[in-house]
Write an enzyme that holds these catalytic residues in place. Structure first.
Site, PDB file in Angstrom:
ATOM      1  N   ALA A  11       0.842  -1.212   0.000  1.00  0.00           N
ATOM      2  CA  ALA A  11       0.000   0.000   0.000  1.00  0.00           C
ATOM      3  C   ALA A  11       0.869   1.250   0.000  1.00  0.00           C
ATOM      4  O   ALA A  11       0.552   2.247   0.640  1.00  0.00           O
ATOM      5  CB  ALA A  11      -0.941  -0.009   1.210  1.00  0.00           C
ATOM      6  N   GLY A  15       0.999   1.034  -5.077  1.00  0.00           N
ATOM      7  CA  GLY A  15      -0.136   0.200  -4.679  1.00  0.00           C
ATOM      8  C   GLY A  15      -1.386   0.997  -4.361  1.00  0.00           C
ATOM      9  O   GLY A  15      -2.478   0.674  -4.825  1.00  0.00           O
ATOM     10  N   ARG A  90      22.817  -2.501  -3.978  1.00  0.00           N
ATOM     11  CA  ARG A  90      21.784  -2.994  -4.897  1.00  0.00           C
ATOM     12  C   ARG A  90      21.558  -4.496  -4.688  1.00  0.00           C
ATOM     13  O   ARG A  90      20.451  -4.993  -4.826  1.00  0.00           O
ATOM     14  CB  ARG A  90      22.216  -2.756  -6.351  1.00  0.00           C
ATOM     15  N   VAL A 120       4.819  -6.001 -10.224  1.00  0.00           N
ATOM     16  CA  VAL A 120       5.259  -4.616 -10.434  1.00  0.00           C
ATOM     17  C   VAL A 120       6.590  -4.361  -9.717  1.00  0.00           C
ATOM     18  O   VAL A 120       7.411  -3.577 -10.164  1.00  0.00           O
ATOM     19  CB  VAL A 120       4.180  -3.612  -9.936  1.00  0.00           C
ATOM     20  N   ASP A 150       6.839   1.796 -20.010  1.00  0.00           N
ATOM     21  CA  ASP A 150       7.924   2.321 -20.853  1.00  0.00           C
ATOM     22  C   ASP A 150       7.364   2.859 -22.179  1.00  0.00           C
ATOM     23  O   ASP A 150       7.790   3.906 -22.669  1.00  0.00           O
ATOM     24  CB  ASP A 150       8.971   1.222 -21.116  1.00  0.00           C
ATOM     25  N   ARG A 153       5.621   6.167 -21.647  1.00  0.00           N
ATOM     26  CA  ARG A 153       6.590   7.274 -21.537  1.00  0.00           C
ATOM     27  C   ARG A 153       7.057   7.708 -22.933  1.00  0.00           C
ATOM     28  O   ARG A 153       7.082   8.892 -23.257  1.00  0.00           O
ATOM     29  CB  ARG A 153       7.796   6.838 -20.689  1.00  0.00           C
ATOM     30  N   HIS A 177      13.236  -4.378 -18.147  1.00  0.00           N
ATOM     31  CA  HIS A 177      12.840  -3.076 -17.621  1.00  0.00           C
ATOM     32  C   HIS A 177      14.087  -2.418 -17.061  1.00  0.00           C
ATOM     33  O   HIS A 177      14.684  -2.920 -16.128  1.00  0.00           O
ATOM     34  CB  HIS A 177      11.790  -3.287 -16.525  1.00  0.00           C
TER      35      HIS A 177
HETATM   36  P1  NAD Z   1       6.747   2.206  -1.569  1.00  0.00           P
HETATM   37  O1  NAD Z   1       7.946   2.080  -0.712  1.00  0.00           O
HETATM   38  O2  NAD Z   1       5.969   3.473  -1.575  1.00  0.00           O
HETATM   39  O3  NAD Z   1       5.726   1.010  -1.210  1.00  0.00           O
HETATM   40  C1  NAD Z   1       6.102  -0.314  -0.974  1.00  0.00           C
HETATM   41  C2  NAD Z   1       5.136  -0.889   0.036  1.00  0.00           C
HETATM   42  O4  NAD Z   1       5.380  -2.293   0.172  1.00  0.00           O
HETATM   43  C3  NAD Z   1       5.269  -0.267   1.441  1.00  0.00           C
HETATM   44  O5  NAD Z   1       4.040   0.262   1.869  1.00  0.00           O
HETATM   45  C4  NAD Z   1       5.724  -1.452   2.287  1.00  0.00           C
HETATM   46  O6  NAD Z   1       5.238  -1.397   3.620  1.00  0.00           O
HETATM   47  C5  NAD Z   1       5.120  -2.609   1.514  1.00  0.00           C
HETATM   48  N1  NAD Z   1       5.680  -3.915   1.881  1.00  0.00           N
HETATM   49  C6  NAD Z   1       6.959  -4.237   2.190  1.00  0.00           C
HETATM   50  N2  NAD Z   1       7.047  -5.535   2.481  1.00  0.00           N
HETATM   51  C7  NAD Z   1       5.810  -6.071   2.343  1.00  0.00           C
HETATM   52  C8  NAD Z   1       5.273  -7.374   2.492  1.00  0.00           C
HETATM   53  N3  NAD Z   1       6.043  -8.413   2.844  1.00  0.00           N
HETATM   54  N4  NAD Z   1       3.950  -7.533   2.282  1.00  0.00           N
HETATM   55  C9  NAD Z   1       3.160  -6.490   1.928  1.00  0.00           C
HETATM   56  N5  NAD Z   1       3.623  -5.234   1.757  1.00  0.00           N
HETATM   57  C10 NAD Z   1       4.924  -5.033   1.959  1.00  0.00           C
HETATM   58  O7  NAD Z   1       7.228   1.858  -3.044  1.00  0.00           O
HETATM   59  P2  NAD Z   1       6.443   2.174  -4.404  1.00  0.00           P
HETATM   60  O8  NAD Z   1       6.904   3.474  -4.944  1.00  0.00           O
HETATM   61  O9  NAD Z   1       4.998   1.916  -4.214  1.00  0.00           O
HETATM   62  O10 NAD Z   1       7.056   1.038  -5.360  1.00  0.00           O
HETATM   63  C11 NAD Z   1       6.713  -0.319  -5.135  1.00  0.00           C
HETATM   64  C12 NAD Z   1       7.560  -1.249  -6.000  1.00  0.00           C
HETATM   65  O11 NAD Z   1       7.222  -1.066  -7.373  1.00  0.00           O
HETATM   66  C13 NAD Z   1       9.070  -0.981  -5.904  1.00  0.00           C
HETATM   67  O12 NAD Z   1       9.768  -2.215  -5.944  1.00  0.00           O
HETATM   68  C14 NAD Z   1       9.345  -0.174  -7.161  1.00  0.00           C
HETATM   69  O13 NAD Z   1      10.694  -0.266  -7.565  1.00  0.00           O
HETATM   70  C15 NAD Z   1       8.400  -0.863  -8.116  1.00  0.00           C
HETATM   71  N6  NAD Z   1       8.061  -0.106  -9.337  1.00  0.00           N
HETATM   72  C16 NAD Z   1       8.047  -0.803 -10.501  1.00  0.00           C
HETATM   73  C17 NAD Z   1       7.696  -0.157 -11.680  1.00  0.00           C
HETATM   74  C18 NAD Z   1       7.660  -0.952 -12.959  1.00  0.00           C
HETATM   75  O14 NAD Z   1       7.668  -0.378 -14.032  1.00  0.00           O
HETATM   76  N7  NAD Z   1       7.601  -2.269 -12.893  1.00  0.00           N
HETATM   77  C19 NAD Z   1       7.372   1.202 -11.665  1.00  0.00           C
HETATM   78  C20 NAD Z   1       7.372   1.869 -10.444  1.00  0.00           C
HETATM   79  C21 NAD Z   1       7.714   1.210  -9.271  1.00  0.00           C
END
Ligand code: NAD
Length: 312
Positions: A11, A15, A90, A120, A150, A153, A177
């Site tokens: 969330a 999310g 990383r 995601v 992508d 964008r 990606h």
């Molecule tokens: P964020 O830090 O705002 O949110 C991540 C959430 O995951 C947090 O609320 C955290 O509490 C929760 N979380 C952690 N461990 C958990 C678990 N075991 N169960 C349930 N929830 C859990 O990050 P964000 O900006 O929302 O990004 C989320 C992910 O999406 C990241 O890995 C980011 O790199 C990725 N992302 C991917 C793309 C894509 O193109 N695929 C684009 C944007 C972001």
């Protein structure tokens, strides 16, 4: 047409925005928002539900820490993960997120063994691979979101450059990606007119380069987080294609079994999405240069996968 239940795991920025978009489009009767932090999904879910009378949607949003609420979900959008913190390499991030995605996938398998997973969390191609292997789901039901974002964008930059509607721009971005993604200029058109007739190669190259660095451009502005409006829109479009059986051709990360000459790897390719998830992978002709770029992209994904496997 809508699903019975769609669950968004994580969330955070992506999310929460995704849950709101899915509910506003009424793609499911129930939208479940799950996070590991107590109170966050409950508070965000309730706040979103309180917007329903104003926005006029009837999808119920439920925020919870309990996977029982997600039982029987048609789709899980997985956005759970952590961002890199000071002192974390990383490689640490890779291992941490693989652990999170592994735990989430086991819960999904337990409460909804017939669900479709839209991954995601980053590193995307690796997390999708983990989810596929741990769930044991067929490849039709584990798909990664990257190419839709992508490509969006790339289309948005072309629209700005030409001062035309984004709706008229068709484009395709393949590969992993990240910086190694492969935007295909030969498959880019504006209302059917090849982009090369409207823009010089130097301008096309500049837009391709901006697309490759698109995620980083947002991070450089935000400083404390990464993009979420366009990523959540992309994941929502994939949900819509599946629950409404739209049979859309969208670039998604799919598990390849020989397509494009690659095996046992997730890579961005044109996919047909509809009821059941991934219906078909389309193999398009590539120039020698594009094929070389795709091979380089696959090597980058394979390298990260090997690194993760050596860590566990
Ligand atoms: P964020 O830090 O705002 O949110 C991540 C959430 O995951 C947090 O609320 C955290 O509490 C929760 N979380 C952690 N461990 C958990 C678990 N075991 N169960 C349930 N929830 C859990 O990050 P964000 O900006 O929302 O990004 C989320 C992910 O999406 C990241 O890995 C980011 O790199 C990725 N992302 C991917 C793309 C894509 O193109 N695929 C684009 C944007 C972001």
């Amino acid at each position: 047409m809508s699903a019975n239940k769609i669950t968004v795991v994580g969330a955070g920025h992506v999310g929460e925005t995704c849950a709101q978009r899915i509910a506003e489009k009424e793609l499911a009767r129930e939208v479940v928002l799950i996070d590991i932090i107590e109170g966050i999904p409950q508070g965000k879910g309730l706040d979103q539900w309180e917007s329903a009378p104003i926005e006029g949607f009837d999808s119920r949003i439920i925020g919870t820490n309990d996977y029982e609420a997600a039982a029987g979900s048609d789709i899980f959008v997985v956005t759970a993960g952590v961002a890199r913190k000071p002192g974390m390499s990383r490689d640490d991030l890779l291992k941490t997120n693989a652990g999170i995605v592994g735990a989430v996938t086991r819960e999904i398998k337990r409460v909804a063994p017939d669900a479709i997973i839209i991954m995601v969390s980053n590193p995307l191609d690796i997390m999708a691979y983990e989810a596929l292997k741990i769930s044991g789901f067929p490849r039709e039901r584990v798909i990664g979101m990257a190419g839709v974002l992508d490509t969006a964008r790339y289309r948005s930059f072309i629209a700005l450059e030409l001062d035309v509607s984004v709706r008229d721009i068709q484009a395709l971005v393949l590969g992993g990606h990240g910086d190694s993604m492969v935007p295909l200029s030969s498959y880019t058109s504006v209302s059917g007119i090849p982009l090369s007739q409207l823009l010089g190669q130097d301008r096309i190259d500049a837009l391709v380069q901006r697309t490759r660095k698109g995620g980083g451009e947002i991070v450089s502005h935000l400083k404390t987080g990464s993009a979420y409006y366009a990523p959540s829109a992309a994941a929502t479009q994939m949900c819509a294609a599946i629950v409404q059986d739209q049979r859309r051709i969208l670039p998604c990360a799919a598990y390849l079994q020989g397509e494009y000459g690659f095996d046992d790897i997730f890579l961005g390719v044109p996919c047909k999405l509809g009821a059941g998830g991934l219906l078909e992978i389309l193999e398009v002709e590539l120039t020698e240069e594009e094929r070389a770029a795709l091979t380089k992209s696959a090597e980058a994904v394979r390298g990260t996968l090997d690194k993760l496997q050596s860590m566990i």
